[in-house]
Design a protein around this motif. Structure first.
Motif, PDB file in Angstrom:
ATOM      1  N   UNK A  69       7.705   5.519   6.621  1.00 37.47           N
ATOM      2  CA  UNK A  69       7.507   6.698   6.140  1.00 37.47           C
ATOM      3  C   UNK A  69       8.847   7.428   5.381  1.00 37.47           C
ATOM      4  N   UNK A  70       8.540   7.586   4.049  1.00 34.17           N
ATOM      5  CA  UNK A  70       9.978   8.117   3.246  1.00 34.17           C
ATOM      6  C   UNK A  70       9.696   9.363   3.104  1.00 34.17           C
ATOM      7  N   UNK A  71      10.718  10.374   3.570  1.00 32.52           N
ATOM      8  CA  UNK A  71      10.788  11.864   3.053  1.00 32.52           C
ATOM      9  C   UNK A  71      11.604  11.869   1.950  1.00 32.52           C
ATOM     10  N   UNK A  72      11.189  12.011   0.719  1.00 29.56           N
ATOM     11  CA  UNK A  72      12.022  11.742  -0.422  1.00 29.56           C
ATOM     12  C   UNK A  72      12.939  13.002  -0.891  1.00 29.56           C
ATOM     13  N   UNK A  73      12.720  14.022  -0.010  1.00 29.59           N
ATOM     14  CA  UNK A  73      13.928  15.144   0.016  1.00 29.59           C
ATOM     15  C   UNK A  73      13.176  16.308   0.459  1.00 29.59           C
ATOM     16  N   UNK A  74      14.006  17.359   0.277  1.00 25.45           N
ATOM     17  CA  UNK A  74      13.664  19.017   0.800  1.00 25.45           C
ATOM     18  C   UNK A  74      13.289  19.775  -0.269  1.00 25.45           C
ATOM     19  N   UNK A  75      12.144  19.991  -0.339  1.00 24.29           N
ATOM     20  CA  UNK A  75      11.584  21.056  -1.638  1.00 24.29           C
ATOM     21  C   UNK A  75      12.358  22.446  -1.483  1.00 24.29           C
ATOM     22  N   UNK A  88       1.054  -1.169  -0.129  1.00 20.06           N
ATOM     23  CA  UNK A  88       0.015  -0.085   0.077  1.00 20.06           C
ATOM     24  C   UNK A  88       0.847   1.376   0.009  1.00 20.06           C
ATOM     25  N   UNK A  89       0.715   2.040  -1.012  1.00 20.35           N
ATOM     26  CA  UNK A  89       1.408   3.121  -1.200  1.00 20.35           C
ATOM     27  C   UNK A  89       0.547   4.528  -0.638  1.00 20.35           C
ATOM     28  N   UNK A  90       1.361   5.373   0.340  1.00 20.17           N
ATOM     29  CA  UNK A  90       0.417   6.367   0.778  1.00 20.17           C
ATOM     30  C   UNK A  90       0.793   7.654   0.383  1.00 20.17           C
ATOM     31  N   UNK A  91       0.476   8.363  -0.609  1.00 20.19           N
ATOM     32  CA  UNK A  91       0.943   9.709  -1.094  1.00 20.19           C
ATOM     33  C   UNK A  91       0.471  10.521   0.139  1.00 20.19           C
ATOM     34  N   UNK A  92       1.500  11.365   0.670  1.00 20.20           N
ATOM     35  CA  UNK A  92       1.062  12.156   1.859  1.00 20.20           C
ATOM     36  C   UNK A  92       0.295  13.460   1.703  1.00 20.20           C
ATOM     37  N   UNK A 122      15.209  10.568   3.535  1.00 20.32           N
ATOM     38  CA  UNK A 122      15.341   9.858   4.787  1.00 20.32           C
ATOM     39  C   UNK A 122      13.873   8.692   5.013  1.00 20.32           C
ATOM     40  N   UNK A 123      14.296   8.083   6.057  1.00 16.16           N
ATOM     41  CA  UNK A 123      13.330   7.084   6.037  1.00 16.16           C
ATOM     42  C   UNK A 123      12.938   6.807   7.587  1.00 16.16           C
ATOM     43  N   UNK A 124      11.606   6.838   8.055  1.00 15.86           N
ATOM     44  CA  UNK A 124      10.935   6.882   9.214  1.00 15.86           C
ATOM     45  C   UNK A 124      10.314   5.806   9.734  1.00 15.86           C
ATOM     46  N   UNK A 125      10.381   5.204  11.152  1.00 18.89           N
ATOM     47  CA  UNK A 125       9.463   4.265  11.676  1.00 18.89           C
ATOM     48  C   UNK A 125       8.994   4.762  12.663  1.00 18.89           C
ATOM     49  N   UNK A 160       4.712   8.335   1.538  1.00 22.20           N
ATOM     50  CA  UNK A 160       5.668   9.143   0.759  1.00 22.20           C
ATOM     51  C   UNK A 160       5.462  10.556   1.236  1.00 22.20           C
ATOM     52  N   UNK A 161       6.308  11.457   1.341  1.00 21.95           N
ATOM     53  CA  UNK A 161       6.469  12.687   1.898  1.00 21.95           C
ATOM     54  C   UNK A 161       7.485  13.533   1.464  1.00 21.95           C
TER      55      UNK A 161
END
Length: 403
Positions: free
Chosen positions: A349-355, A169-173, A255-258, A241-242
């Protein structure tokens, strides 16, 4: 593993300026190629809100608009295009519809509106896709389903362990009234949906995997509802995903969070609190704290699931490190994210980077950066699955027919 097959459509409700009360006026359309990509440009008397989804057999893209006067509309020439075969204009209940007929499956790389003189323009950018990836994301969204369209078949009940593909399950934040982080006109909710669709397509190409999305358009879905949808689907893993943005300071990298009750850093705690604020912004009530009895009953299950989540997160970080910059010294963190609280589904939870970072922003918005990230996430999930299932999973995957 349990079997659960879920079909879903791409549904992107991307808003420009508010539509006028009177019908829009058609001002022309153009189809053109820009090298590897092809573009569909539709000129109107104002920038409209729109809904976008894909249908298969035959492949086509559907663009729903407010009521539009198509007087004098003539389909533009599609001569020389490899993906787009033509346009069709028509009416639908409560509005208008444009159908982009495709010569072969295509992926929507970008969809937006922009000013065009005294009016506006809807612009679609398309790239090639394979048939399996296109079919995995195609389908009628409920809000657009015509009365004559067949309803989707009910999902079969979960089967016994070891009987089917691994469902992610992919969760678009964020989504809807909660835009998430904002930076230079870019909203986190749009970026995460784009990456979620790309990751679902990547997983669809891999034997042994299926993917579903917690939201398929610009809709608000509460954090508790995201967890409930994940569990109801019988998913084997949840990936949320965030993308972040800093008002002050500098930071870059993924970064990746649990889940943890005590955050690993002040930054991780602030990020989790920011997600709660988004819930309040959208008008959703924050769920009550679990009772002591409920906590006790779930404690053992959560401990097992948390250990599996940490293993999954570790594999994701390792794969991301090989493909893209990661947040230095803090690539693997933890905090009390409510979207990760499914007691029986490994979640990260994956933070893809900083906008807010010029370097990250350029990477996040590029086709190369997106594909590098989603490929790495798929590789990380595959590595984790092998760790979880061992030789049994490897043997099962080897027995699957090729795509």
């Amino acid at each position: 593993m349990r079997r659960f097959l879920l079909g879903f459509g791409i549904f992107a409700a991307l808003s420009g300026a508010a539509a006028a009360a009177e019908p829009l006026a058609f001002r022309g359309a153009e189809l053109r190629s820009d090298g590897a990509a092809e573009r569909v440009e539709i000129g109107l008397s104002a920038r409209p809100p729109f809904r976008l989804f894909t249908l298969d057999d035959p492949p086509r893209i559907v663009l729903d608009l407010p009521e539009t006067d198509w007087s004098g509309a003539a389909p533009p020439s599609a001569t020389g295009l490899r993906l787009v075969g033509g346009l069709r204009f028509g009416a639908r209940a409560g509005g208008a519809r444009v159908v982009v007929d495709l010569r072969r499956p295509a992926r929507i790389l970008r969809a937006h509106t922009e000013p065009d003189g005294a009016g506006g323009r809807v612009s679609l950018e398309l790239g090639p896709s394979d048939a399996a990836a296109f079919a995995a994301l195609a389908g009628w969204p409920e809000a657009a389903r015509p009365a004559t369209a067949p309803a989707p078949a009910p999902a079969p009940p979960p089967a016994a362990e070891g009987d089917g593909p691994l469902l992610v399950m992919i969760d678009p934040g964020h989504g809807g009234a909660d835009p998430g982080a904002l930076a230079r006109g870019l909203a986190e909710k749009d970026l995460t949906l784009d990456y979620a669709r790309a990751l679902a397509a990547e997983l669809a190409r891999r034997p042994g995997f299926r993917a579903a999305l917690t939201r398929t358009g610009d809709d608000y879905v509460g954090l508790r509802e995201r967890v409930e949808r994940t569990r109801a689907a019988g998913a084997h893993a949840l990936l949320s995903l965030h993308a972040d943005a800093l008002a002050t300071g500098e930071a870059a990298g993924a970064s990746v969070f649990t889940l943890s009750e005590i955050a690993s850093s002040e930054e991780a705690a602030a990020l989790a609190e920011g997600h709660e604020r988004g819930e309040t912004l959208a008008g959703a009530a924050v769920a009550a704290v679990e009772s002591d009895v409920a906590k006790a009953l779930l404690d053992l299950s959560r401990r097992r699931t948390d250990a599996r989540s940490r293993r999954m997160a570790s594999e994701l970080v390792s794969a991301l490190e090989a493909a893209a910059p990661v947040l230095e010294g803090r690539a693997l963190q933890s905090a009390g994210f409510r979207v990760l609280r499914a007691p029986d589904v490994p979640s990260a939870l994956v933070e893809l980077g900083f906008m807010s970072s010029a370097e990250d922003r350029a990477r996040l918005l590029s086709e190369e950066g997106r594909m590098a990230a989603v490929t790495a996430l798929a590789e990380g999930l595959a590595a984790w699955a092998r760790t979880e299932e061992g030789a049994e999973f490897d043997a099962w995957r080897a027995a699957q027919p090729p795509d």
